[in-house]
Each structure stands twice: as C-alpha cells, then as structure tokens.
Design a protein around this motif. Structure first.
Motif, short mmCIF file in Angstrom:
data_model
loop_
_atom_site.label_atom_id
_atom_site.label_comp_id
_atom_site.label_asym_id
_atom_site.label_seq_id
_atom_site.Cartn_x
_atom_site.Cartn_y
_atom_site.Cartn_z
N ALA A 182 0.82 -1.21 0.00
CA ALA A 182 0.00 0.00 0.00
C ALA A 182 0.85 1.26 0.00
O ALA A 182 0.31 2.37 -0.04
CB ALA A 182 -0.93 0.01 1.21
N GLU A 183 2.17 1.11 0.04
CA GLU A 183 3.05 2.27 0.17
C GLU A 183 2.88 3.28 -0.97
O GLU A 183 2.91 4.49 -0.74
CB GLU A 183 4.52 1.82 0.24
CG GLU A 183 4.89 1.10 1.52
CD GLU A 183 4.93 1.99 2.75
OE1 GLU A 183 4.71 3.21 2.60
OE2 GLU A 183 5.17 1.47 3.85
N GLU A 184 2.70 2.79 -2.19
CA GLU A 184 2.54 3.70 -3.33
C GLU A 184 1.30 4.58 -3.14
O GLU A 184 1.32 5.78 -3.45
CB GLU A 184 2.42 2.89 -4.62
CG GLU A 184 2.30 3.76 -5.88
CD GLU A 184 2.22 2.92 -7.14
OE1 GLU A 184 1.68 3.44 -8.15
OE2 GLU A 184 2.67 1.76 -7.15
N LEU A 185 0.23 4.00 -2.64
CA LEU A 185 -1.00 4.76 -2.40
C LEU A 185 -0.81 5.74 -1.24
O LEU A 185 -1.27 6.88 -1.31
CB LEU A 185 -2.14 3.80 -2.08
CG LEU A 185 -2.59 2.88 -3.22
CD1 LEU A 185 -3.49 1.78 -2.69
CD2 LEU A 185 -3.30 3.67 -4.30
N ILE A 186 -0.13 5.30 -0.20
CA ILE A 186 0.13 6.18 0.95
C ILE A 186 0.98 7.37 0.53
O ILE A 186 0.71 8.52 0.89
CB ILE A 186 0.81 5.39 2.09
CG1 ILE A 186 -0.14 4.30 2.61
CG2 ILE A 186 1.21 6.32 3.23
CD1 ILE A 186 0.52 3.30 3.53
N ASP A 187 1.99 7.10 -0.30
CA ASP A 187 2.84 8.18 -0.79
C ASP A 187 2.06 9.17 -1.65
O ASP A 187 2.41 10.36 -1.73
CB ASP A 187 4.00 7.60 -1.62
CG ASP A 187 5.01 6.84 -0.78
OD1 ASP A 187 5.00 7.02 0.46
OD2 ASP A 187 5.80 6.05 -1.35
N ALA A 188 0.99 8.68 -2.28
CA ALA A 188 0.17 9.54 -3.14
C ALA A 188 -0.91 10.29 -2.37
O ALA A 188 -1.66 11.09 -2.95
CB ALA A 188 -0.46 8.71 -4.25
N GLY A 189 -1.03 10.01 -1.07
CA GLY A 189 -1.97 10.77 -0.25
C GLY A 189 -3.01 9.97 0.49
O GLY A 189 -3.84 10.54 1.23
#
Length: 291
Positions: free
Chosen positions: A39-46
C-alpha cells in the motif's frame, strides 16, 4: 471533491489500481492491507493508512474490500474487530472479492441488523481492466445502497449493473467464471494447434480474434500465452477457488457443469506443477509441455 471517505482493503494486483482511480477522482482514501508495503505507493500519493480493518471501518463512509478467499472475507467482516461491528451506522460495505453467494447474503443480513448496508460487487476485467478503469462490476444488494456507491464504481468500472438482491452479484460472477473456464481451454488449444500446424500464431490470432471466436481471453491472454508471459493478472490459485465455488453453487441448483469441471481439473494439475501463482494464461503450458 467528494466529502465521502472511502475505506479500501486489499491492495493487490487489482486492488491497488482500483484504489488509485478512486483517490484520483477526488475521494479521501483510507487503506489497509495485510502487507503494508503493498500500500506504500498509495500512501505516498496521499492515502491514509489504517492499522487494522476496524480502524478503516470506523473512519469510512463506504468500505470496499477485495481479498483472496471466502475465509479472508469472513475474517474481515465478522467478529468484534470486524468491519460490520465497527462500521458507522448508515455506511455501505462493498465486498468486491469473488466469493460465495451465501456468504454475501450472510454479510448483508448481519450488516442490516447493525444499521449498515452491504453490497456484493465482484468484478471482471483482470489487471488490464483495473489499470484502465474499465472493469465490469456486477452488484447485488439494496438499490439505495447501489445508488450511493455508483459514483465510486464509476471511477473504476465501465459496465456497472445491479443484478438483484444480496448474492446476485456473486451469482453473476459465477456465470462469468463458468464462461471463462471453457474459453481459456479453447484459447490455449487453438494456439497450441496453430503452432503444431506450423502457422504464425500472431497472424492467426490477428485474424480469428475479429470473428466469432473473438474474446478478451483470446485477444489479451492469448497474446500473453504465445509470448510466454505468465505473470499474474489473475492468479491460478484464485481461479481455482472461483471454479470450486461455481461448481458448489451449480450443484446446489441441481446443475451439472462438465466444461467447468474439466477446466478445474486442468488448473488443479497446473497448481500441482507449481503454477498456482502464475496468471490463468499459464494453462497454455499444459498443451506445450512447459515446466
């Protein structure tokens, strides 16, 4: 920007793309996945991280789940730490996992007792459909709940239909999987036959996909077959699960499914050979003796 907060649980091959489209359409997103790294990519995107499904449910107006197996769905939804017990009154729970129709009915019943709505809304289209926001979404549940979630569905899908009450979405997905099972066998056999006949598989595929044989399996997965690309858009292990559910559901309806039974037999053999984490197009290896 919508004021609704969407909880999204399950950021795997399809879920991550689906969640990204929802966030890109202006929704506040709360995500949870058993493996946070996915989920890191989504977390990094907000997106906001929830440390548990309970936390995701508490913070969301609509909670969407897409996980692997019916047992995973049960673990998420039931119990004191589950989604149903901790969802806000009036919120909508949307399970997009391909699961058992009876389980969808059970979720809807218990959710209703808590003042919460529930939809079963499995999808079709694989990783390509998820990336391109062109999924087919087949829903079951109350019409009012469907209308509430429809704008969110529109962010990830192209064909969006409510087919009836709770369980109807899952029954529709079973029909979808039954159709795909025999189609995948036919696609692999046709391409193996083409190769054995000494023809160009690319040329033959370009011709027959425009006629009566045309299908997503042929055009999308057929090309992956002949290119030796068995990366999962949809895992064999999950397809085997779906076929088992479809066989069980058909038997409950008093119906025999010989094509489906044969497809499951072949996929079971592939799983035994170590292909359970490959894409469904790896059925081609059965006809070409690849290991």
């Amino acid at each position: 920007m919508s004021e609704m907060t969407i909880g999204f649980i399950g950021t795997g091959v399809m879920g991550k793309s689906m969640a990204k489209h929802i966030m890109n359409n202006g929704y506040s997103l709360v995500v949870y996945n058993r493996t946070k790294e996915k989920a890191e990519e989504l977390i990094d995107a907000g997106a906001h991280w929830a440390s548990t499904p309970k936390e995701a449910a508490e913070k969301s107006d609509i909670i969407m789940t897409i996980v692997g197996f019916p047992a995973d769905v049960e673990a998420l939804y039931f119990g004191s730490e589950g989604i149903i017990a901790n969802a806000k009154k009036g919120s909508v729970l949307v399970d997009m996992t391909t699961s058992k129709p009876a389980l969808a009915e059970k979720i809807a019943l218990q959710a209703g007792e808590k003042g919460v709505y529930a939809l079963d809304a499995p999808v079709s289209g694989g990783d390509v459909g998820a990336r391109e926001a062109k999924l087919a979404i087949m829903a079951g549940g109350e019409a009012a709940a469907f209308e509430t979630v429809y704008p969110v569905f529109s962010a990830i899908g192209e064909t969006i239909e409510r087919l009836g009450p709770a369980g109807a979405g899952q029954h529709t997905k079973m029909a979808n999987q039954i159709a795909i099972a025999s189609t995948m066998m036919g696609t692999a056999e046709a391409l193996a036959y083409t190769k054995r006949a000494g023809l160009s598989q690319d040329e033959v595929l370009s011709v027959i996909e425009t006629g009566a044989a045309g299908s997503f399996s042929l055009s999308q997965l057929g090309r992956r077959m002949i290119n030796g690309d068995y990366a999962p858009g949809f895992y064999i292990k999950h397809f085997i699960k779906d076929m088992a559910i479809a066989i069980e559901s058909a038997e409950e309806l008093g119906m025999d499914t010989p094509g489906l039974n044969q497809a499951k037999k072949l996929y079971d053999q592939l799983a035994e050979r170590g292909f359970e984490n490959s894409g469904t197009q790896a059925i081609y290896t059965y006809y070409t003796d690849e290991t």
